[in-house]
Write an enzyme that holds these catalytic residues in place. Structure first.
Site, mmCIF file in Angstrom:
data_model
loop_
_atom_site.group_PDB
_atom_site.id
_atom_site.type_symbol
_atom_site.label_atom_id
_atom_site.label_comp_id
_atom_site.label_asym_id
_atom_site.label_seq_id
_atom_site.Cartn_x
_atom_site.Cartn_y
_atom_site.Cartn_z
ATOM 1 N N CYS A 95 0.699 -1.149 -0.132
ATOM 2 C CA CYS A 95 -0.032 -0.211 -0.003
ATOM 3 C C CYS A 95 0.908 0.989 0.215
ATOM 4 O O CYS A 95 1.552 1.567 -1.164
ATOM 5 C CB CYS A 95 -0.982 -0.048 1.252
ATOM 6 N N HIS B 189 -3.999 -5.074 0.738
ATOM 7 C CA HIS B 189 -3.274 -5.739 1.999
ATOM 8 C C HIS B 189 -3.226 -7.132 2.060
ATOM 9 O O HIS B 189 -4.357 -7.643 2.344
ATOM 10 C CB HIS B 189 -3.877 -4.904 3.087
ATOM 11 N N GLU C 273 -2.077 -9.094 4.188
ATOM 12 C CA GLU C 273 -1.932 -9.360 5.796
ATOM 13 C C GLU C 273 -3.346 -9.725 6.321
ATOM 14 O O GLU C 273 -3.443 -10.335 7.417
ATOM 15 C CB GLU C 273 -1.269 -8.512 6.590
#
Length: 508
Positions: A79, A166, A168
């Site tokens: 990002c 993202h 994660e």
């Protein structure tokens, strides 16, 4: 040599999640602020740049020095990290026409090792207000969504990558696969950082660090201090001296039951009942931070007296874990201080002890896995977290012995009810809160005006975020009925359905 992934933190709410995902791949990682990059040693196999609440277009945008990293080590920008490398190395970033937040799907996926086994159509999570419009020379697009042309890129001739989404977060369905591609294949990590390897290396490190010196450790009965104590005991044996202080704010019968738990574990434990001193100092105090500070001060004073009964103590052992550090002080990145923690922040000058914290960089679930690797009983490892200040921060307002008695009884009924109903292990943390509110009720045709208690049960993995648990209505009805019927002084029970964020797990 321990393989390490370095994560540079730009202040993203998701930075800790990146660390958790890396560790799920059995690779050790550390988070450091973008403006305090550690020395790049041979054990660092790759670097990840986190997201950020900032924009690269701001005048004071976070601007790390990547001269020792980019082009020399595998590098993944997430990002903001991706936008930073595009913007500051010759590309163009501009405000998005529409802020891109939420689910998206990859419409194109190139033949890149970063996206191996990540299919077209894979759901990803976007959270950004800017868009990469043009890439620098020698940058190539390797993934796109319907709305974002540069969802992923690669720097030709380098092991440098950027992704706009993202990986994660759980909403990115193949995020762990992508991170695994970067860490295992591009960085060449072998995934050997396991609970067993952590135990082995930590015990060796403790032997070297502490040597033959004496260590004193305050046990709480919780998972963190217990695992820390067993690790230290394995390393230094009888040179570890454990002290369990009753601050008068423990759960019902907890002082005696915890001492009994430690029997047979090979730990040298001394129990100290200082409940009268704590309650005396807390009398009339309502402010939650003041309560925490008083409890911390009286604990240290009590602990200091007891530790002086042991000859030649040089070290203080603590069960500090990573979320404690993150929420207390901004030591590993630009994170806000939420509340002070009793086991973070050092010692007063009069306690001339060095500090040893074997669990400082572990999340709660990792601590449990380490404990399991050492053979600690599952019942103890499965205990819900309990705050260091105890019931003091679950009694809103001032603290009296009668309020402690009421809350102990309420908490006991709630926790035992969860166990009896087979719900305890489905909950990460549960407890009761005594509110500074009285309400009208009716008992036996008589009007009552008594206390209100709130029940709280949350699910989480590490305490950084949490959601309230949808306990069965039938269970809540039975527990509420039992509390009102059996605990004198309570005539109303409510259930807390707020999540973290925006609320915290504890009320104070």
């Amino acid at each position: 040599m321990q393989e390490t992934i370095l994560i540079l933190d730009f202040g993203s709410q998701y930075t800790q999640l990146i660390a958790r995902r890396v560790r799920e791949l059995n690779v050790y990682c550390e988070i450091h602020p973008y403006n305090n990059i550690p020395e790049i040693t041979d054990d660092i196999k790759g670097v990840i740049l986190s997201g950020s609440p900032h924009s690269t277009l701001e005048k004071k945008a976070p601007h790390p020095d990547l001269s020792m990293i980019k082009g020399k080590l595998p590098l993944l920008g997430v990002c903001y990290g991706a936008q930073y490398m595009a913007h500051f190395f010759g590309g163009e970033v501009a405000p998005s026409k529409h802020r891109e937040y939420g689910r998206a799907n990859l419409s194109e996926v190139g033949d890149s090792p970063l996206f191996k086994n990540v299919p077209v159509g894979s759901q990803v999570w976007m959270s950004h207000g800017d868009t990469i419009m043009n890439l620098p020379e020698n940058y190539e697009v390797i993934a796109s969504t319907h709305d974002v042309k540069v969802a992923g890129y690669h720097v030709v001739g380098e092991r440098t990558y950027g992704i706009q989404f993202h990986p994660e977060v759980y909403h990115s369905k193949d995020g762990l696969t992508l991170l695994g591609n970067f860490i295992n294949h591009i960085c060449g990590c072998h995934g050997e950082w396991t609970p067993a390897s952590f135990v082995e290396s930590t015990i060796e490190d403790l032997k070297k660090k502490v040597g033959d010196e004496q260590v004193v450790l305050g046990l709480s009965g919780g998972v963190d201090s217990t695992v820390a104590a067993v690790l230290l005991s394995e390393a230094i044996g009888d040179n570890l001296h454990c002290i369990f202080v009753n601050n008068g704010l423990l759960r019902k019968n907890e002082f005696d039951s915890v001492l009994k738990q430690y029997e047979g574990m090979g730990l040298n434990v001394t129990g100290v009942d200082a409940s009268a001193e704590f309650l005396k100092e807390l009398a009339g105090v309502k402010d939650p931070e003041e309560k925490r500070k008083i409890i911390g001060r009286v604990f240290i004073e009590t602990f200091d007296v007891e530790s002086h009964r042991i000859q030649d103590v040089s070290w203080l052992g603590q069960g500090t874990i990573y979320p404690d550090v993150i929420e207390s002080i901004s030591v590993k990145g630009p994170s806000a201080t939420i509340k002070s923690h009793h086991n973070v922040g050092g010692l007063p000058d009069f306690m001339k002890l060095k500090i040893v914290e074997p669990l400082r960089m572990l999340f709660k679930d990792e601590v449990r896995r380490v404990g399991r690797a050492m053979g600690i009983d599952d019942e103890l490892l499965g205990r819900h977290p309990f705050p260091g200040p105890g019931l003091a921060i679950r009694i809103l307002g001032d603290i009296t012995p009668e309020k402690v008695r009421i809350l102990q009884e309420v908490d006991h009924i709630f926790i035992q009810g969860l166990k009896d109903s087979g719900l305890y292990d489905d909950v990460w943390q549960a407890g009761a809160i005594l509110l500074p509110v009285q309400s009208v009720g009716v008992m036996g045709d008589e009007r009552t005006y008594e206390q209100v208690v709130a029940l709280r049960a949350v699910e989480s993995t590490d305490g950084m975020t949490a959601d309230w648990v949808h306990l069965p209505y039938e269970f809540l009805a039975k527990v509420s009925n039992d509390i009102i019927n059996k605990v004198k002084g309570v005539n109303r029970v409510v259930y807390d359905i707020s999540s973290k964020p925006p609320a915290t797990i504890e009320w104070e």
